[in-house]
Design an enzyme around this catalytic site. Sequence first.
Site, PDB file in Angstrom:
ATOM      1  N   ARG A   1      -0.117   0.708  -8.832  1.00 46.00           N
ATOM      2  CA  ARG A   1       0.431   0.990  -7.494  1.00 46.00           C
ATOM      3  C   ARG A   1       1.899   1.353  -7.680  1.00 46.00           C
ATOM      4  O   ARG A   1       2.680   0.548  -8.202  1.00 46.00           O
ATOM      5  CB  ARG A   1       0.286  -0.223  -6.574  1.00 46.00           C
ATOM      6  CG  ARG A   1       1.115  -0.072  -5.307  1.00 46.00           C
ATOM      7  CD  ARG A   1       0.809  -1.099  -4.250  1.00 46.00           C
ATOM      8  NE  ARG A   1      -0.473  -0.831  -3.617  1.00 46.00           N
ATOM      9  CZ  ARG A   1      -0.850  -1.342  -2.445  1.00 46.00           C
ATOM     10  NH1 ARG A   1      -0.038  -2.152  -1.786  1.00 46.00           N
ATOM     11  NH2 ARG A   1      -2.030  -1.061  -1.947  1.00 46.00           N
TER      12      ARG A   1
ATOM     13  N   HIS B   1      -4.222   6.962  -1.366  1.00 43.29           N
ATOM     14  CA  HIS B   1      -4.718   5.585  -1.500  1.00 43.29           C
ATOM     15  C   HIS B   1      -6.246   5.650  -1.568  1.00 43.29           C
ATOM     16  O   HIS B   1      -6.947   5.223  -0.646  1.00 43.29           O
ATOM     17  CB  HIS B   1      -4.253   4.773  -0.293  1.00 43.29           C
ATOM     18  CG  HIS B   1      -4.389   3.288  -0.445  1.00 43.29           C
ATOM     19  ND1 HIS B   1      -4.804   2.685  -1.617  1.00 43.29           N
ATOM     20  CD2 HIS B   1      -4.175   2.275   0.440  1.00 43.29           C
ATOM     21  CE1 HIS B   1      -4.818   1.375  -1.449  1.00 43.29           C
ATOM     22  NE2 HIS B   1      -4.450   1.099  -0.212  1.00 43.29           N
TER      23      HIS B   1
ATOM     24  N   GLN C   1      -8.719   2.592  -0.890  1.00 43.58           N
ATOM     25  CA  GLN C   1      -8.920   2.201   0.507  1.00 43.58           C
ATOM     26  C   GLN C   1     -10.015   3.045   1.147  1.00 43.58           C
ATOM     27  O   GLN C   1     -10.792   2.552   1.973  1.00 43.58           O
ATOM     28  CB  GLN C   1      -7.615   2.354   1.291  1.00 43.58           C
ATOM     29  CG  GLN C   1      -7.710   1.880   2.723  1.00 43.58           C
ATOM     30  CD  GLN C   1      -7.908   0.384   2.851  1.00 43.58           C
ATOM     31  OE1 GLN C   1      -7.189  -0.382   2.250  1.00 43.58           O
ATOM     32  NE2 GLN C   1      -8.905  -0.036   3.628  1.00 43.58           N
TER      33      GLN C   1
ATOM     34  N   ASP D   1      -2.579   3.831  10.700  1.00 42.37           N
ATOM     35  CA  ASP D   1      -1.877   3.097   9.635  1.00 42.37           C
ATOM     36  C   ASP D   1      -0.437   2.915  10.110  1.00 42.37           C
ATOM     37  O   ASP D   1      -0.029   3.505  11.122  1.00 42.37           O
ATOM     38  CB  ASP D   1      -1.946   3.925   8.335  1.00 42.37           C
ATOM     39  CG  ASP D   1      -1.309   3.229   7.137  1.00 42.37           C
ATOM     40  OD1 ASP D   1      -1.128   1.994   7.171  1.00 42.37           O
ATOM     41  OD2 ASP D   1      -0.974   3.932   6.155  1.00 42.37           O
TER      42      ASP D   1
ATOM     43  N   CYS E   1      -6.087   0.159   7.511  1.00 45.13           N
ATOM     44  CA  CYS E   1      -6.148  -0.365   6.140  1.00 45.13           C
ATOM     45  C   CYS E   1      -5.442  -1.705   5.997  1.00 45.13           C
ATOM     46  O   CYS E   1      -5.683  -2.421   5.038  1.00 45.13           O
ATOM     47  CB  CYS E   1      -5.581   0.657   5.171  1.00 45.13           C
ATOM     48  SG  CYS E   1      -3.817   1.010   5.396  1.00 45.13           S
TER      49      CYS E   1
ATOM     50  N   ARG F   1     -12.847  -3.865   0.153  1.00 45.69           N
ATOM     51  CA  ARG F   1     -12.042  -3.485  -1.012  1.00 45.69           C
ATOM     52  C   ARG F   1     -12.579  -4.188  -2.264  1.00 45.69           C
ATOM     53  O   ARG F   1     -12.668  -3.592  -3.332  1.00 45.69           O
ATOM     54  CB  ARG F   1     -10.568  -3.874  -0.799  1.00 45.69           C
ATOM     55  CG  ARG F   1      -9.845  -3.144   0.321  1.00 45.69           C
ATOM     56  CD  ARG F   1      -9.567  -1.698  -0.026  1.00 45.69           C
ATOM     57  NE  ARG F   1      -8.808  -1.554  -1.245  1.00 45.69           N
ATOM     58  CZ  ARG F   1      -7.472  -1.652  -1.323  1.00 45.69           C
ATOM     59  NH1 ARG F   1      -6.752  -1.861  -0.236  1.00 45.69           N
ATOM     60  NH2 ARG F   1      -6.850  -1.500  -2.481  1.00 45.69           N
TER      61      ARG F   1
END
Length: 305
Positions: free
Chosen positions: A105, A132, A135, A220, A260, A288
Amino acid sequence: MSDTRHFLTLLDFSPSELMQLLDRAAEMKREHRAGKDLRDFPGVTLAMIFAKSSTRTRVSFEAGMSQLGGQALFLSPEDTQLGRGEPVEDSARVISSMVDIVMIRTYEQDIVERFAANSAVPVINGLTDDYHPCQLLADMQTWYEHRGSIAGRRVCWVGDGNNMCQSYINAARQFDFELRIACPPGFEPDQALLAANADRVSIEHDPASAARGADLLVTDVWASMGQESEQGERAQLFAPYQLNTELKSHAAGDALYMHCLPAHRGEEISAELMEAQDTVIWEEAENRLHAQKALMEALLLANRQ
Ligand code: CP
Ligand code: NVA
């Protein structure tokens, strides 16, 4: 090294491979809940490099690798030579000579690409400024578990044209759905990405119009990690783009909505929708764990061949 499979964006897997991953993720979820032993990878080590904060990504990868029988190492730039300027390429050569799979990340997409180009083992993008993809595996698993195929459906993204929005553009291509994006002027996703997907992705600035008839609404945060200083200015500009009951009233009657997380109640999503009994947001987060177990299994098996 060149034939090592990685997962840096959703485009690294074909549509049929992505569908197989979702099927396997749902199966692993059922098996985990039934108490089945999933430890098929004893002795395997996952290195997790986090240059940004995380709750879900860290816990799901670490717990997921433990459930697969292996171990996860948490590495932060503050405690490693990565944070003191050791080149990404050198770090990739060394770390990948000692572990079996890597999750990163970080900020620029270029960092995960350079790491992967020098890695002997699979590399997973655990979020960059641009994408991402993990996700999206969880989001698509959640959709499939509730509604079946998403092909031909209409998805509305409301808010910032950020890493999640750009991952939804890739998902529209790979899972074959229509994506309508509503964002404030000046906060659109990458123009080249939009142009490459113009056959199924459209952009406008009126959230109610973009939400009309949508089967899935997604949002988001308005200021992503690294944009904290813009939070105040963005909160003003993004105020008309809140995902709430009024916006949802323009969507299909049985529309799902996702986020998310982490969420800011009263900003990009209303407290009412966050607290709704029938929201799938918490399952989306839990998925996830299962989606990434399926992903790690697929990459580890591909790298053994
Ligand atoms: N959704 C997500 O990636 O959450 P974290 O930042 O907590 O990992
Ligand atoms: N767009 C958000 C997603 C967090 C999971 C960020 O990058 O901070």
